[in-house]
Design a protein around this motif. Structure first.
Motif, PDB file in Angstrom:
ATOM      1  N   THR A   1       9.591  14.717   4.742  1.00 23.34           N
ATOM      2  CA  THR A   1       8.708  14.914   5.854  1.00 23.34           C
ATOM      3  C   THR A   1       7.004  15.047   5.922  1.00 23.34           C
ATOM      4  N   GLN A   2       7.047  15.131   6.958  1.00 21.54           N
ATOM      5  CA  GLN A   2       5.243  15.279   6.748  1.00 21.54           C
ATOM      6  C   GLN A   2       4.376  15.983   5.706  1.00 21.54           C
ATOM      7  N   GLU A   3       5.902  17.098   5.341  1.00 29.00           N
ATOM      8  CA  GLU A   3       5.434  18.483   4.654  1.00 29.00           C
ATOM      9  C   GLU A   3       5.401  18.370   3.293  1.00 29.00           C
ATOM     10  N   THR A   4       6.129  16.885   2.864  1.00 28.59           N
ATOM     11  CA  THR A   4       6.339  17.190   1.331  1.00 28.59           C
ATOM     12  C   THR A   4       5.711  16.747   0.574  1.00 28.59           C
ATOM     13  N   VAL A   5       5.192  17.414  -0.256  1.00 28.61           N
ATOM     14  CA  VAL A   5       4.648  17.038  -1.383  1.00 28.61           C
ATOM     15  C   VAL A   5       4.229  15.902  -1.966  1.00 28.61           C
ATOM     16  N   VAL A   6       3.528  14.924  -1.991  1.00 31.00           N
ATOM     17  CA  VAL A   6       4.392  13.646  -3.030  1.00 31.00           C
ATOM     18  C   VAL A   6       3.002  13.766  -3.932  1.00 31.00           C
ATOM     19  N   CYS A   7       3.000  12.381  -4.851  1.00 29.52           N
ATOM     20  CA  CYS A   7       1.777  12.054  -6.049  1.00 29.52           C
ATOM     21  C   CYS A   7       2.013  10.604  -5.491  1.00 29.52           C
ATOM     22  N   ILE A   8       0.501  10.002  -6.361  1.00 32.63           N
ATOM     23  CA  ILE A   8      -0.230   8.488  -5.561  1.00 32.63           C
ATOM     24  C   ILE A   8       0.064   9.334  -7.317  1.00 32.63           C
ATOM     25  N   VAL A   9      -0.226   7.602  -7.998  1.00 32.86           N
ATOM     26  CA  VAL A   9      -0.955   7.184  -9.148  1.00 32.86           C
ATOM     27  C   VAL A   9      -1.157   5.673  -8.851  1.00 32.86           C
TER      28      VAL A   9
ATOM     29  N   ASP B   1       1.133  -0.918  -0.024  1.00 35.42           N
ATOM     30  CA  ASP B   1      -0.110   0.181  -0.135  1.00 35.42           C
ATOM     31  C   ASP B   1       1.309   1.117  -0.132  1.00 35.42           C
ATOM     32  N   PRO B   2       0.647   2.607  -0.737  1.00 30.45           N
ATOM     33  CA  PRO B   2       1.385   3.037  -1.306  1.00 30.45           C
ATOM     34  C   PRO B   2       1.336   3.809   0.616  1.00 30.45           C
ATOM     35  N   ARG B   3       0.424   3.900   1.334  1.00 32.96           N
ATOM     36  CA  ARG B   3       0.323   4.658   2.286  1.00 32.96           C
ATOM     37  C   ARG B   3       1.494   4.382   3.567  1.00 32.96           C
ATOM     38  N   GLU B   4       1.442   2.592   3.167  1.00 31.87           N
ATOM     39  CA  GLU B   4       2.390   2.114   4.689  1.00 31.87           C
ATOM     40  C   GLU B   4       4.346   2.501   3.796  1.00 31.87           C
ATOM     41  N   ALA B   5       4.365   2.407   2.830  1.00 34.85           N
ATOM     42  CA  ALA B   5       5.646   3.190   2.248  1.00 34.85           C
ATOM     43  C   ALA B   5       5.556   4.102   2.438  1.00 34.85           C
ATOM     44  N   MET B   6       4.930   5.650   2.856  1.00 30.32           N
ATOM     45  CA  MET B   6       4.907   6.522   2.972  1.00 30.32           C
ATOM     46  C   MET B   6       5.686   6.683   4.312  1.00 30.32           C
TER      47      MET B   6
ATOM     48  N   CYS C   1       1.993   3.858  -7.817  1.00 30.80           N
ATOM     49  CA  CYS C   1       3.384   3.871  -7.658  1.00 30.80           C
ATOM     50  C   CYS C   1       3.345   5.162  -7.146  1.00 30.80           C
ATOM     51  N   ILE C   2       4.452   6.016  -6.459  1.00 29.10           N
ATOM     52  CA  ILE C   2       4.607   7.409  -5.887  1.00 29.10           C
ATOM     53  C   ILE C   2       5.427   8.229  -6.423  1.00 29.10           C
ATOM     54  N   VAL C   3       5.173   9.317  -6.622  1.00 27.21           N
ATOM     55  CA  VAL C   3       6.515  10.514  -7.585  1.00 27.21           C
ATOM     56  C   VAL C   3       6.605  11.492  -6.413  1.00 27.21           C
ATOM     57  N   VAL C   4       7.257  11.614  -5.971  1.00 23.67           N
ATOM     58  CA  VAL C   4       8.191  12.982  -5.369  1.00 23.67           C
ATOM     59  C   VAL C   4       9.147  13.785  -5.732  1.00 23.67           C
ATOM     60  N   PRO C   5       7.781  14.808  -6.415  1.00 21.51           N
ATOM     61  CA  PRO C   5       8.293  15.977  -7.103  1.00 21.51           C
ATOM     62  C   PRO C   5       9.983  16.661  -7.065  1.00 21.51           C
TER      63      PRO C   5
ATOM     64  N   ARG D   1       0.373  16.711   0.449  1.00 21.14           N
ATOM     65  CA  ARG D   1       1.484  16.694   1.875  1.00 21.14           C
ATOM     66  C   ARG D   1       1.354  15.128   2.485  1.00 21.14           C
ATOM     67  N   LEU D   2       2.345  15.222   2.548  1.00 19.81           N
ATOM     68  CA  LEU D   2       2.770  14.005   2.801  1.00 19.81           C
ATOM     69  C   LEU D   2       1.684  12.739   4.261  1.00 19.81           C
ATOM     70  N   HIS D   3       1.784  14.031   4.948  1.00 20.42           N
ATOM     71  CA  HIS D   3       0.215  13.699   6.276  1.00 20.42           C
ATOM     72  C   HIS D   3      -0.962  13.860   5.487  1.00 20.42           C
ATOM     73  N   ASP D   4      -1.539  14.230   4.419  1.00 22.16           N
ATOM     74  CA  ASP D   4      -2.465  14.520   3.976  1.00 22.16           C
ATOM     75  C   ASP D   4      -2.829  13.188   3.336  1.00 22.16           C
ATOM     76  N   LEU D   5      -1.956  12.982   1.812  1.00 22.60           N
ATOM     77  CA  LEU D   5      -1.997  11.753   1.639  1.00 22.60           C
ATOM     78  C   LEU D   5      -2.229  10.296   2.273  1.00 22.60           C
ATOM     79  N   LEU D   6      -1.963  10.449   4.117  1.00 20.55           N
ATOM     80  CA  LEU D   6      -1.633   9.338   4.120  1.00 20.55           C
ATOM     81  C   LEU D   6      -3.220   9.054   5.202  1.00 20.55           C
ATOM     82  N   ARG D   7      -4.203   9.985   5.043  1.00 17.99           N
ATOM     83  CA  ARG D   7      -5.767   9.398   5.027  1.00 17.99           C
ATOM     84  C   ARG D   7      -6.129   9.840   4.191  1.00 17.99           C
ATOM     85  N   ARG D   8      -5.975   9.585   3.015  1.00 18.42           N
ATOM     86  CA  ARG D   8      -6.810  10.018   1.994  1.00 18.42           C
ATOM     87  C   ARG D   8      -6.922   8.781   1.699  1.00 18.42           C
TER      88      ARG D   8
END
Ligand SMILES: C[S@@+](CC[C@H](N)C(=O)[O-])C[C@H]1O[C@@H](n2cnc3c(N)ncnc32)[C@H](O)[C@@H]1O
Length: 259
Positions: A197-205, A176-181, A234-238, A219-226
């Motif tokens: 960090t929790q504030e890093t902007v990341v993408c999930i496709v 799961d991408p959240r587990e990976a993050m 997969c994840i992309v870290v810009p 932001r990572l903390h937000d995606l963890l709840r989505r």
């Protein structure tokens, strides 16, 4: 004279194979496939067999890495190996190709759509601004590699984006991408790294190649709840963003406006 043709199956279902790939598979005397490097979530082996009009022998990782059966078959017959995505992208199949070459068996590749280019395209990111790709594996107490975080850190230092692939098992489990993050965050905390960090902007496709692919960014903390949709993911870290990439992430993937 035999031949070994590596054929890309593309990203999601049986319709992702190219016409050239389909022709090569139909022309083969024997058709093998592997689904341990990736998985086609929108189809089945039976559907592929109907399309190709041939039985498909699905090889396990062990059988393919051993290579005995497929190389033996390719010695005097035309053999096709079906591989999800593009056969040589993020796989180790060049090993089999080299062994065939050493055995005097001609080889060919029929390319297929790949997550390596599709993830960038879906998010509106420029492929030439990506650094090294990495994979987050299933971890255990004994196996906790730091290399995925290091790759992200090195790429970010150079202003480059990172494609983060996620491990899968032959039994059909997908990381799961959240587990990976969470794992990447833990590793960063343990190592005192600010690569993520929790504030890093990341993408999930997810479900790239289907009629309803998802691309989300936050932001990572937000995606963890989505809700991140169904596998594959997969994840992309810009890294540093060109203004058009920033616009695309905001408009096409819902990234924060102050990105
Ligand atoms: C080891 S890579 C193999 C890539 C494949 N050879 C290709 O060219 O697409 C497999 C990983 O890529 C990602 N992936 C592959 N297809 C995907 C898809 N359709 N949507 C989202 N992620 C995908 C997943 O993280 C999956 O575990």
């Amino acid at each position: 004279m035999g031949e070994l043709v590596f054929i890309g199956l593309g990203l999601f279902d049986e319709k992702d194979i190219t016409l050239k790939g389909l022709e090569a598979a139909r022309d083969a005397d024997a058709v093998f496939a592997e689904f341990y490097t990736s998985s086609l979530r929108g189809t089945t082996v039976e559907t592929l067999e109907l399309l190709i009009r041939k039985p498909i022998r699905v090889l396990t990782r062990k059988e393919l890495e051993q290579g005995t059966e497929i190389l033996e078959a390719a010695r005097d017959r035309r053999v096709a190996l079906l591989v999800p995505g593009d056969p040589m992208a993020a796989t180790t199949h060049v090993d089999l190709r080299l062994r065939a070459h050493t055995a005097g068996i001609p080889t060919r590749i029929v390319h297929g759509p790949s997550i390596v280019s599709a993830a960038a395209g879906l998010l509106g990111l420029q492929s030439y601004k990506f650094g090294r790709t990495t994979t987050v594996p299933f971890t255990t107490n004994e196996f906790r590699p730091t290399s995925p975080l290091e790759v992200i850190g090195e790429n970010r230092e150079r202003g480059l984006h990172t494609l983060v692939l996620l491990d899968l098992t032959e039994g059909g489990e997908f990381l799961d991408p959240r587990e990976a993050m969470r794992y990447l965050l833990e590793t960063a905390r343990e190592r005192g790294s600010d690569a993520l960090t929790q504030e890093t902007v990341v993408c999930i496709v997810s479900q790239v190649g289907s009629s309803d692919p998802k691309a989300i960014s936050g932001r990572l903390h937000d995606l963890l709840r989505r809700d991140v949709g169904r596998p594959l993911h997969c994840i992309v870290v810009p890294g540093e963003l060109h203004f058009m990439e920033r616009d695309a992430l905001i408009k096409l993937a819902g990234a924060p406006k102050d990105l």
